[in-house]
Design a protein around this motif. Structure first.
Motif, PDB file in Angstrom:
ATOM      1  N   LYS A 278      59.546  57.775  12.968  1.00 29.41           N
ATOM      2  CA  LYS A 278      60.944  57.920  12.583  1.00 29.41           C
ATOM      3  C   LYS A 278      61.113  58.008  11.073  1.00 29.41           C
ATOM      4  O   LYS A 278      61.863  58.860  10.566  1.00 29.41           O
ATOM      5  CB  LYS A 278      61.768  56.753  13.142  1.00 29.41           C
ATOM      6  N   ALA A 279      60.416  57.145  10.328  1.00 27.01           N
ATOM      7  CA  ALA A 279      60.558  57.159   8.874  1.00 27.01           C
ATOM      8  C   ALA A 279      60.114  58.499   8.288  1.00 27.01           C
ATOM      9  O   ALA A 279      60.715  59.012   7.339  1.00 27.01           O
ATOM     10  CB  ALA A 279      59.759  56.014   8.257  1.00 27.01           C
ATOM     11  N   ALA A 280      59.061  59.090   8.871  1.00 24.79           N
ATOM     12  CA  ALA A 280      58.573  60.376   8.372  1.00 24.79           C
ATOM     13  C   ALA A 280      59.574  61.494   8.632  1.00 24.79           C
ATOM     14  O   ALA A 280      59.780  62.376   7.790  1.00 24.79           O
ATOM     15  CB  ALA A 280      57.228  60.706   9.014  1.00 24.79           C
ATOM     16  N   LEU A 281      60.226  61.476   9.802  1.00 27.08           N
ATOM     17  CA  LEU A 281      61.243  62.486  10.077  1.00 27.08           C
ATOM     18  C   LEU A 281      62.413  62.339   9.116  1.00 27.08           C
ATOM     19  O   LEU A 281      62.912  63.327   8.570  1.00 27.08           O
ATOM     20  CB  LEU A 281      61.745  62.370  11.514  1.00 27.08           C
ATOM     21  N   TYR A 282      62.865  61.098   8.886  1.00 25.18           N
ATOM     22  CA  TYR A 282      63.995  60.874   7.998  1.00 25.18           C
ATOM     23  C   TYR A 282      63.663  61.301   6.564  1.00 25.18           C
ATOM     24  O   TYR A 282      64.553  61.725   5.815  1.00 25.18           O
ATOM     25  CB  TYR A 282      64.403  59.405   8.017  1.00 25.18           C
ATOM     26  N   ALA A 283      62.398  61.192   6.179  1.00 19.33           N
ATOM     27  CA  ALA A 283      61.980  61.574   4.828  1.00 19.33           C
ATOM     28  C   ALA A 283      61.676  63.064   4.705  1.00 19.33           C
ATOM     29  O   ALA A 283      61.306  63.530   3.624  1.00 19.33           O
ATOM     30  CB  ALA A 283      60.751  60.765   4.421  1.00 19.33           C
ATOM     31  N   GLY A 284      61.843  63.814   5.801  1.00 21.65           N
ATOM     32  CA  GLY A 284      61.565  65.244   5.746  1.00 21.65           C
ATOM     33  C   GLY A 284      60.096  65.572   5.748  1.00 21.65           C
ATOM     34  O   GLY A 284      59.688  66.607   5.205  1.00 21.65           O
ATOM     35  N   GLY A 285      59.286  64.723   6.389  1.00 23.60           N
ATOM     36  CA  GLY A 285      57.845  64.929   6.421  1.00 23.60           C
ATOM     37  C   GLY A 285      57.430  66.046   7.350  1.00 23.60           C
ATOM     38  O   GLY A 285      58.244  66.860   7.816  1.00 23.60           O
ATOM     39  N   ALA A 286      56.132  66.073   7.660  1.00 22.43           N
ATOM     40  CA  ALA A 286      55.557  67.156   8.458  1.00 22.43           C
ATOM     41  C   ALA A 286      55.909  67.061   9.936  1.00 22.43           C
ATOM     42  O   ALA A 286      55.669  68.004  10.685  1.00 22.43           O
ATOM     43  CB  ALA A 286      54.034  67.174   8.278  1.00 22.43           C
ATOM     44  N   GLY A 287      56.479  65.941  10.365  1.00 22.09           N
ATOM     45  CA  GLY A 287      56.804  65.781  11.783  1.00 22.09           C
ATOM     46  C   GLY A 287      55.689  65.120  12.558  1.00 22.09           C
ATOM     47  O   GLY A 287      55.303  65.583  13.633  1.00 22.09           O
ATOM     48  N   GLN A 288      55.170  64.005  12.030  1.00 28.77           N
ATOM     49  CA  GLN A 288      54.064  63.309  12.682  1.00 28.77           C
ATOM     50  C   GLN A 288      54.521  62.693  14.010  1.00 28.77           C
ATOM     51  O   GLN A 288      55.596  62.121  14.106  1.00 28.77           O
ATOM     52  CB  GLN A 288      53.524  62.200  11.769  1.00 28.77           C
ATOM     53  N   TYR A 289      53.654  62.818  15.029  1.00 27.09           N
ATOM     54  CA  TYR A 289      53.966  62.228  16.324  1.00 27.09           C
ATOM     55  C   TYR A 289      52.679  61.911  17.074  1.00 27.09           C
ATOM     56  O   TYR A 289      51.592  62.411  16.735  1.00 27.09           O
ATOM     57  CB  TYR A 289      54.841  63.165  17.161  1.00 27.09           C
TER      58      TYR A 289
END
Length: 601
Positions: A278-289
């Motif tokens: 979630k934090a990565a999505l909110y930060a505009g990251g690569a979309g880690q999952y």
């Protein structure tokens, strides 16, 4: 769009529906559905830990509503009406059924009239409306601190909290900056009040080798501003596609679950569960999952978690209608090294139900001999609050023989250590006389443990309407207060685009207000004039005895403390433009749980 767990060959009528949809998608030449899934055992199997595969999104973009409004997808240019097919009727099962169970209590009874509590209906106005392009709408929407979002299979619409439309764009246009999105469907939307962000998900390119799931998060609490959008390819080899995605979150993850089928024959593959950082999505990251493949899962609904410190993300699945059983699974562990544990508990009721109706178009309506499809008994939504899981589903009675009515069923289930899966409450909006049918229920819980249950109501004496019930936390266990119509149907409804299937739903939504954590909002479908569907917002303020919720029946054990997640360093988000000025918001090993309601055997 909803596929089904099938235990029989598809009917000719269903094949016609699927072919109609496939033609619209340009995929009919390769798609002959033959949906087969394994039958679930009636006894609880052992817990299974499933390791995941870490990856990143196959595509990402940044978009906003102004950009989206300027783009039109190929499907939208063609202007073809789209009929979204229903799931198959599922397996039949044998079980006892007690027709004498009480649905609730009369709120006008003297035993309750003196209680110091009341309900205020605060606002009721339209959500998204039918533009003639699609059926069903897949009714979905939620409330934020300043706005409402209604996300349907036709449009994404942003309104003020008083119903003034601020922006509306076609659904495929909303996602089109990702590229290659021909058709988006089955949208969900949530507001994360802990992070002040909106979350949206969808499936895309059904029955196609390019099928993907879509996830988006707003960059601020302004949904008309910027969005970080992502797409994830379902199958690198193009052999499978994802149907009926569901959406939940906790402090660490945004979780999308979907039912996966083969493109060539429509055979069921597995439940795929995607746990996004979630934090990565909110930060505009690569979309880690991390993705998990659960061969025994189907519509494992991830919880909306009203606790930002909880280290566990729960998922709830309908396991067996004839067995009266659900299944609970969990996602735990550090972000990036998560584990999905299936079968943590199997909550059980003594009262069984049928999985679906015996006919496709089941519910009667005023002014027409044509009936309306009420789908099946999969979980419609799931919420975690104050140590309990709450879930809603449509069920069909009687459990044996031919079902004569559909009902809106809700659960409260314990998650305390040593009591996981023990059913605390189980209730229904039900009419044993068969005068009314209820379907597509969803729920949410406020800070006082008051609940709102929203649903559609059908009957030969009325047009299909938008309804809700509620319960105060100190109402008698397992009961609801009055069934309330907040938007009456206006005319008969039959819209099938030539398929023969009079689609409705596929779902709805209820959400607690993030401004005060007390008011409850719902968006529901109703039958409009001119053979149209409509969606309608309703909100209520429950004001009563603000006291500690009355304990409900559980096993007598000493619970241990629920583990909390370890805080992670907050990522520094990339710079983004200053949002436009906004108006000021208006304040305003575990035992299998077994439960029997009064009157049940």
């Amino acid at each position: 769009m909803r596929e089904s767990r099938s235990f029989a060959n598809p009917s000719a009528k269903y094949l016609g529906v699927v072919v109609a949809v496939a033609r619209l998608l340009g995929a009919v030449s390769a798609w002959t559905p033959k949906l087969v899934t394994p039958a679930h055992a009636q006894t609880a199997p052992a817990q299974v830990e499933i390791g995941g595969v870490q990856s990143v999104a196959s595509g990402r973009s940044i978009s906003n509503f102004e950009d989206a409004a300027s783009r039109t997808s190929d499907v939208e240019k063609r202007g073809l009406p789209l009929a979204i097919h229903r799931p198959l009727a599922r397996r039949a099962g044998a079980s006892s059924d007690n027709e004498n169970e009480s649905d609730g209590f009369d709120p006008g009874d003297d035993a309750y009239s003196s209680q110091r509590r009341h309900r205020v209906r605060k606002a009721e106005f339209p959500g998204g409306t039918d533009n003639g392009s699609v059926t069903p709408p897949d009714t979905q929407g939620t409330v934020g601190p300043n706005d409402l979002m209604a996300v349907l299979n036709s449009n994404v619409t942003i309104e003020t909290r008083t119903g003034v439309v601020l922006s509306s764009v076609p659904i495929a246009s909303f996602w089109s900056s990702l590229g290659g999105i021909n058709f988006a469907f089955d949208l969900r939307v949530l507001f994360d009040r802990y992070s002040d962000r909106w979350i949206i998900s969808a499936g895309a390119n059904a029955a196609s080798p390019t099928a993907c799931i879509l996830i988006g998060v707003s960059q601020t609490n302004d949904p008309t501003g910027g969005w970080n959008l992502y797409k994830v390819s379902v199958d690198a080899n193009g052999a499978s596609w994802a149907d009926y995605p569901t959406l939940g979150f906790n402090g660490d993850w945004i979780v999308v679950q979907t039912n996966v089928f083969t493109v060539s024959q429509g055979a069921y593959v597995a439940s795929y569960v995607y746990a996004f950082d979630k934090a990565a999505l909110y930060a505009g990251g690569a979309g880690q999952y991390t993705v998990f493949h659960d061969l025994t899962g189907f519509t494992d609904y991830p919880a909306v978690t009203h606790d930002n410190t909880l280290a566990t993300e729960y998922l709830v699945q309908n396991w067996s209608g004839p067995g009266g059983t659900l299944r609970i699974s969990t996602i735990t562990g550090p972000v990036g090294s998560e584990v999905l544990t299936t079968g943590v508990a199997f909550p059980k009721s003594a009262k069984a139900w049928s999985d679906s109706a015996a006919v496709t178009n089941f519910a009667p309506q005023l002014g027409s001999t044509s009936r309306i499809d009420t789908d099946d008994d999969r979980i419609e939504n799931c919420v975690y609050r104050n140590g309990s899981l709450w879930a809603a589903q449509t069920v069909f009675f009687p459990a044996t023989g031919t079902p004569t009515r559909s009902s809106a069923q809700w659960w409260q289930i314990n998650t305390a250590s040593g009591s996981v899966g023990v059913v605390q409450q189980l209730g229904k909006r039900d009419d044993p006389t068969g005068h009314f049918d209820y379907a597509y229920p969803t729920l949410d819980i406020n800070a006082n443990d008051d609940m709102m249950l929203g649903y559609s109501r059908f009957g030969a004496s009325q047009y299909a309407s938008a309804n809700y019930s509620y319960r105060f936390h100190n109402d008698p266990p397992n009961t609801l207060e009055a069934d309330t119509v907040f938007k009456s149907g206006e005319a008969p409804y039959f819209k099938d685009f030539g398929t023969g299937d009079n689609r409705w739903g596929d779902y709805s939504n209820v959400a607690v207000d993030p401004v005060n954590d007390l008011d409850l909002w719902t968006i529901q479908e109703y039958a409009g004039t001119g053979n149209t569907w409509g969606t309608w917002w309703g909100t209520i303020a429950l004001r009563g005895n603000a006291q500690t919720p009355t304990p409900t029946a559980t096993a007598t054990r000493t619970p241990t403390a629920t583990p909390t997640r370890t805080p992670r360093p907050t990522r520094t988000p990339k710079p983004r433009r200053t949002p436009k000025p906004r108006r000021t918001p208006t304040a305003t090993p575990t035992p299998i749980g077994y439960w029997s309601a009064p009157g049940e055997t």
